[in-house]
Design a protein around this motif. Structure first.
Motif, mmCIF file in Angstrom:
data_model
loop_
_atom_site.group_PDB
_atom_site.id
_atom_site.type_symbol
_atom_site.label_atom_id
_atom_site.label_comp_id
_atom_site.label_asym_id
_atom_site.label_seq_id
_atom_site.Cartn_x
_atom_site.Cartn_y
_atom_site.Cartn_z
ATOM 1 N N THR A 141 0.818 -1.223 0.000
ATOM 2 C CA THR A 141 0.000 0.000 0.000
ATOM 3 C C THR A 141 0.846 1.264 0.000
ATOM 4 O O THR A 141 0.325 2.358 -0.263
ATOM 5 C CB THR A 141 -0.922 0.006 1.224
ATOM 6 N N HIS A 142 2.170 1.135 0.313
ATOM 7 C CA HIS A 142 3.051 2.306 0.237
ATOM 8 C C HIS A 142 3.369 2.684 -1.202
ATOM 9 O O HIS A 142 3.834 3.807 -1.449
ATOM 10 C CB HIS A 142 4.365 2.028 0.995
ATOM 11 N N HIS A 143 3.114 1.759 -2.130
ATOM 12 C CA HIS A 143 3.447 2.033 -3.532
ATOM 13 C C HIS A 143 2.576 3.185 -4.063
ATOM 14 O O HIS A 143 1.357 3.212 -3.887
ATOM 15 C CB HIS A 143 3.229 0.792 -4.385
ATOM 16 N N GLY A 144 3.248 4.120 -4.687
ATOM 17 C CA GLY A 144 2.540 5.267 -5.256
ATOM 18 C C GLY A 144 2.239 6.365 -4.265
ATOM 19 O O GLY A 144 1.646 7.393 -4.642
ATOM 20 N N ARG A 145 2.646 6.181 -3.004
ATOM 21 C CA ARG A 145 2.404 7.224 -2.007
ATOM 22 C C ARG A 145 3.543 8.230 -2.008
ATOM 23 O O ARG A 145 4.687 7.910 -2.359
ATOM 24 C CB ARG A 145 2.260 6.618 -0.613
ATOM 25 N N ASN A 146 3.243 9.446 -1.603
ATOM 26 C CA ASN A 146 4.258 10.498 -1.497
ATOM 27 C C ASN A 146 4.965 10.396 -0.149
ATOM 28 O O ASN A 146 4.325 10.236 0.895
ATOM 29 C CB ASN A 146 3.622 11.879 -1.636
ATOM 30 N N LEU A 147 6.285 10.501 -0.208
ATOM 31 C CA LEU A 147 7.103 10.528 1.002
ATOM 32 C C LEU A 147 7.839 11.862 1.024
ATOM 33 O O LEU A 147 8.539 12.212 0.067
ATOM 34 C CB LEU A 147 8.102 9.364 1.020
ATOM 35 N N THR A 148 7.705 12.610 2.119
ATOM 36 C CA THR A 148 8.235 13.967 2.203
ATOM 37 C C THR A 148 9.223 14.069 3.353
ATOM 38 O O THR A 148 8.966 13.561 4.459
ATOM 39 C CB THR A 148 7.100 14.981 2.418
ATOM 40 N N CYS A 149 10.334 14.751 3.066
ATOM 41 C CA CYS A 149 11.302 15.124 4.098
ATOM 42 C C CYS A 149 11.230 16.635 4.260
ATOM 43 O O CYS A 149 11.375 17.379 3.277
ATOM 44 C CB CYS A 149 12.713 14.683 3.715
ATOM 45 N N GLN A 150 11.041 17.087 5.499
ATOM 46 C CA GLN A 150 10.817 18.505 5.771
ATOM 47 C C GLN A 150 11.930 19.065 6.641
ATOM 48 O O GLN A 150 12.459 18.378 7.522
ATOM 49 C CB GLN A 150 9.466 18.685 6.480
ATOM 50 N N HIS A 205 5.766 -5.296 -5.960
ATOM 51 C CA HIS A 205 4.892 -6.264 -5.303
ATOM 52 C C HIS A 205 4.075 -6.997 -6.351
ATOM 53 O O HIS A 205 3.939 -6.542 -7.503
ATOM 54 C CB HIS A 205 3.959 -5.584 -4.299
ATOM 55 N N ALA A 206 3.517 -8.141 -5.956
ATOM 56 C CA ALA A 206 2.656 -8.929 -6.833
ATOM 57 C C ALA A 206 1.311 -8.232 -6.979
ATOM 58 O O ALA A 206 0.953 -7.351 -6.191
ATOM 59 C CB ALA A 206 2.479 -10.330 -6.259
ATOM 60 N N PRO A 207 0.507 -8.609 -8.035
ATOM 61 C CA PRO A 207 -0.832 -8.015 -8.187
ATOM 62 C C PRO A 207 -1.671 -8.231 -6.932
ATOM 63 O O PRO A 207 -1.685 -9.321 -6.356
ATOM 64 C CB PRO A 207 -1.416 -8.744 -9.395
ATOM 65 N N LYS A 208 -2.386 -7.188 -6.533
ATOM 66 C CA LYS A 208 -3.163 -7.220 -5.298
ATOM 67 C C LYS A 208 -4.648 -7.046 -5.593
ATOM 68 O O LYS A 208 -5.041 -6.388 -6.554
ATOM 69 C CB LYS A 208 -2.693 -6.121 -4.340
ATOM 70 N N GLU A 209 -5.462 -7.683 -4.719
ATOM 71 C CA GLU A 209 -6.919 -7.574 -4.769
ATOM 72 C C GLU A 209 -7.445 -7.917 -6.163
ATOM 73 O O GLU A 209 -8.181 -7.154 -6.800
ATOM 74 C CB GLU A 209 -7.379 -6.175 -4.356
ATOM 75 N N SER A 259 -6.117 -4.123 -8.032
ATOM 76 C CA SER A 259 -6.017 -2.752 -7.515
ATOM 77 C C SER A 259 -4.616 -2.188 -7.656
ATOM 78 O O SER A 259 -4.454 -0.984 -7.840
ATOM 79 C CB SER A 259 -6.456 -2.705 -6.046
ATOM 80 N N SER A 260 -3.584 -3.052 -7.541
ATOM 81 C CA SER A 260 -2.213 -2.545 -7.601
ATOM 82 C C SER A 260 -1.290 -3.654 -8.066
ATOM 83 O O SER A 260 -1.480 -4.831 -7.706
ATOM 84 C CB SER A 260 -1.779 -2.026 -6.227
ATOM 85 N N SER A 261 -0.296 -3.253 -8.853
ATOM 86 C CA SER A 261 0.717 -4.202 -9.312
ATOM 87 C C SER A 261 1.960 -3.424 -9.699
ATOM 88 O O SER A 261 1.876 -2.419 -10.408
ATOM 89 C CB SER A 261 0.206 -5.006 -10.515
ATOM 90 N N ASN A 262 3.152 -3.927 -9.203
ATOM 91 C CA ASN A 262 4.415 -3.281 -9.537
ATOM 92 C C ASN A 262 5.514 -4.350 -9.570
ATOM 93 O O ASN A 262 5.829 -4.938 -8.529
ATOM 94 C CB ASN A 262 4.759 -2.210 -8.509
ATOM 95 N N PRO A 263 6.030 -4.611 -10.782
ATOM 96 C CA PRO A 263 5.731 -3.968 -12.068
ATOM 97 C C PRO A 263 4.348 -4.325 -12.586
ATOM 98 O O PRO A 263 3.630 -5.098 -11.959
ATOM 99 C CB PRO A 263 6.830 -4.515 -12.968
ATOM 100 N N ALA A 274 -3.997 -12.669 -12.262
ATOM 101 C CA ALA A 274 -3.181 -11.612 -12.858
ATOM 102 C C ALA A 274 -1.738 -11.843 -12.457
ATOM 103 O O ALA A 274 -1.446 -12.119 -11.283
ATOM 104 C CB ALA A 274 -3.667 -10.246 -12.392
ATOM 105 N N CYS A 275 -0.822 -11.719 -13.425
ATOM 106 C CA CYS A 275 0.575 -12.080 -13.186
ATOM 107 C C CYS A 275 1.510 -10.989 -13.667
ATOM 108 O O CYS A 275 1.319 -10.418 -14.750
ATOM 109 C CB CYS A 275 0.919 -13.388 -13.912
ATOM 110 N N ASN A 276 2.538 -10.690 -12.843
ATOM 111 C CA ASN A 276 3.731 -9.961 -13.299
ATOM 112 C C ASN A 276 4.913 -10.905 -13.087
ATOM 113 O O ASN A 276 5.089 -11.837 -13.854
ATOM 114 C CB ASN A 276 3.873 -8.612 -12.610
ATOM 115 N N GLN A 277 5.756 -10.659 -12.080
ATOM 116 C CA GLN A 277 6.759 -11.667 -11.712
ATOM 117 C C GLN A 277 6.131 -12.783 -10.879
ATOM 118 O O GLN A 277 6.672 -13.882 -10.782
ATOM 119 C CB GLN A 277 7.891 -11.015 -10.924
#
Length: 692
Positions: A230-239, A260-264, A288-292, A329-332
């Motif tokens: 779920t962290h994939h695609g989220r913004n991470l900020t250093c202030q 990560h593998a395909p999710k949901e 819902s999410s897959s990377n790659p 659904a498949c990636n790696q």
């Protein structure tokens, strides 16, 4: 080490004493002197290549140096801002931030700039506060007795605080621990800052580090955690938190890329409604999410597996007993979705409209009953609806008309609906037969037409079956023996003006239209001709009237003269004499009257003698003219003529006006006119009243 002309100049200044020594000591000492200076012929400095800060903060510059000849001591130390070398003076010039010399009197020592160290090897510089105009380069000038050096230090001072920089590892994988670094190229003792992260979750470890060396000046913060998909695609900020400003003054944001593998993964039915038997069913494999990204899909359908790269499965003519379906659904890695049941049902089938009564043709006024029927439906609970020409009519299995009218004709559909869907019957055209009606005569282009133009009369009607005969009539109800729907008048004439009506007939009857009036106007040419004839007639009439009046007056004048002669004597009359210019009176002694201008208010008399009638006996003097005849006091056929004139105001005595006018009243007494016995003359006096 800085190359260029300044170093050459410094080196030349440093070698001048050496050449003098060689000349003094001789060639024997030349080698020893060379060996003594060969190991440390250059100045050596260690400091950061570029220092970073911002306006209002401070800058700490760690610095170490080494004099070429260790035996020599530093004599002078000067810090320039944005210096330049002057080729004329062979020296450096610029704004001096700091200057110190032996015996270190501190003659020029600004409070915000300090040179820290022991004047032998430590040249650390501290500027607090640093200003935006300090941006550029600093020049650290070191001078000994025999040598001198200018060290250039790049200083980058921005208007706003520096932004931190986030360093990411080459790959971040789901559930694998990883460390991220937030780096700020700034560190200054006494100026408090803090680097903080936007990600705050359990299991996160933070490490802060400050570096102040001659190689690096920086502040770091390290973030260590186990990423979730779920962290994939989220913004991470250093202030960057500034304690002095008490706020966040800058920041940097990166997008997390977590492998990560395909999710949901789910199997989704794309049909908008519940599946009906015989439909084409489209299913998609969603995630819902897959990377790659997903590169392939697998399907489990009817006991065998198949692949479809777009992730879509199409089933033609699906059966009602289709088995559950699942996909992956498949990636790696591959991820399978839960199975889905199609639950195939169907809407009512074979929906149609039945004509219950009558069984033959439908005539206007008949009672008509229609019914809606179907062959199959799942589930069996259905509802019926009727539409006419696409407009909803009613709900119910039957549609009835107690007395159908032509307006009820049209296209009818019935709908049968269950919980799955609805089915519409084919359109049924309801034809109603009726005699002609709503007849009217339409005149084109309009009801008012100019003669010579074209007029078209159309018999418009409504009938079913269509009209097979038209008959035209004019305003006299005369049959025009024209049997087409349109009556053409080309060219139209004035005689065509009037009312027209038509009659139409079909197999069921006939009808007549109300009359429509066609008005034909004269053309400009006709109006011109008629105006010319009218004007000529008027002129001729006026001319005839004029001559008639003139002849009538002449006739009346003659008749009046004859009447005067035939009328009896003794009648009296008045004469209004017109105003005419008076002619000079004759001096003839035999004139009929006289005029005395002195006697303006007098009465003038004149004697009128009449000729003898046919029975009268001529008298002496009758053959002469009136002027030559003398008055005969014994004659009874005379007329006494008198004139009464008013006095003219302003006239002079015995002066005759230039244009005298007779405004008097003339009185005459007719004694005898015509034949017969003359009555005796009256001795009375007649008076006349004058108007002034």
């Amino acid at each position: 080490m800085l190359p260029g002309s300044p170093k050459k100049e410094d080196r030349g200044n440093r070698l001048l004493p050496r050449h003098s020594t060689m000349h003094l000591l001789g060639p024997s000492l030349l080698l020893l002197e060379y060996l003594a200076f060969s190991d440390s012929a250059e100045w050596k400095f260690e400091r950061p290549h570029t220092l970073y800060s911002w306006d209002g903060a401070c800058v700490w510059i760690p610095c170490q140096y080494k004099i070429p000849r260790l035996s020599e001591a530093l004599e002078n130390l000067t810090l320039y801002s944005n210096y330049e070398y002057d080729d004329v003076t062979k020296n450096f010039k610029g704004f001096i931030l700091y200057e110190d010399r032996k015996p270190w009197n501190y003659t020029f020592h600004p409070k915000r700039v300090q040179i820290l160290g022991d004047r032998s090897s430590n040249c650390t510089i501290f500027i607090n506060p640093v200003l935006e105009q300090d941006n550029g380069h600093l020049g650290l000038r070191l001078i000994t007795k025999t040598d001198r050096w200018m060290e250039k230090i790049d200083l980058n001072v921005s208007k706003t605080p520096l932004s931190p920089h986030i360093r990411l590892p080459p790959e971040i994988r789901e559930s694998k621990e990883v460390t991220l670094t937030c780096l700020l190229n700034f560190s200054c003792p006494g100026y408090q800052i803090r680097l903080q992260w936007s990600l705050e979750e359990p299991g996160i470890t933070l490490t802060n580090l400050t570096t102040l060396t001659t190689k690096t000046v920086s502040t770091q913060s390290k973030l260590t955690f186990q990423p979730h998909w779920t962290h994939h695609g989220r913004n991470l900020t250093c202030q960057l938190w500034d304690h002095k400003a008490e706020r966040i003054v800058s920041e940097e944001t990166v997008l997390l890329d977590v492998k990560h593998a395909p999710k949901e993964v789910t199997t989704v039915i794309q049909n908008p409604m519940r599946i009906r038997e015989g439909d084409t069913v489209t299913l998609s494999c969603n995630y819902s999410s897959s990377n790659p990204r997903v590169t392939r899909y697998e399907w489990d359908f009817q006991g065998f597996r198949r692949e479809d790269s777009p992730g879509v499965l199409i089933i033609q003519k699906v059966a009602w007993d289709t088995m559950p379906i699942t996909c992956a659904a498949c990636n790696q890695w591959c991820s399978w979705a839960p199975s889905v049941n199609l639950d195939v049902q169907h809407a009512p089938k074979d929906v149609r409209i039945l004509q219950i009564s009558p069984s033959s043709e439908i005539h206007s006024g008949h009672r008509v009953l229609l019914g809606c029927n179907f062959s199959s439906s799942r589930p069996r609970d259905v509802h019926f609806f009727w539409k006419k020409n696409g407009i909803f009519l009613k709900e119910g299995k039957e549609l009835g008309f107690d007395s159908i009218s032509p307006e009820d004709a049209g296209s009818y559909n019935c709908f049968v609906k269950n919980s799955i869907g609805q089915t519409m019957s084919e359109a049924r055209m309801l034809r109603v037969l009726y005699a002609p009606r709503k007849l009217r005569v339409a005149i084109s282009p309009k009801e008012q037409v100019m003669e010579g133009k074209k007029a078209v009369l159309t018999c418009e009607s409504d009938a079913n079956p269509p009209i097979f005969q038209y008959t035209w009539f004019d305003w006299n109800n005369q049959n025009l023996h024209h049997y087409d729907q349109m009556l053409r008048l080309d060219p139209v004439k004035i005689q065509h003006s009037g009312a027209y009506w038509c009659e139409a007939a079909n197999q069921l009857g006939r009808a007549q239209s109300p009359p429509s009036t066609l008005t034909v106007y004269y053309s400009p040419e006709t109006i011109g001709r008629r105006v010319a004839v009218g004007v000529g007639f008027c002129l001729a009439t006026l001319l005839l009237v004029f001559w008639g009046v003139k002849l009538q007056r002449s006739w009346k004048r003659i008749r009046s003269q004859q009447g005067l002669q035939e009328s009896s004597s003794g009648q009296s009359f008045f004469v209004r004499k017109q105003k005419v210019r008076r002619a000079p009176l004759s001096e003839d002694p035999h004139s009929l009257g006289c005029y005395n201008p002195v006697m303006e208010d007098a009465i003038s008399y004149a004697t009128l003698r009449f000729p003898l009638g046919e029975t009268d006996t001529p008298r002496p003097g009758d053959a002469g003219t009136l002027e030559t005849e003398g008055p005969s006091p014994n004659r009874d056929d005379t007329v006494t003529y008198s004139v009464l004139q008013k006095r003219r105001v302003g006239d002079y005595e015995n002066v005759l006006p230039a244009s005298p006018e007779d405004e008097g009243i003339h009185y005459s007494e007719l004694v005898h006119l015509g034949v017969g016995e003359r009555p005796p003359a009256q001795d009375a006096v007649e008076y006349v009243t004058l108007k002034h």
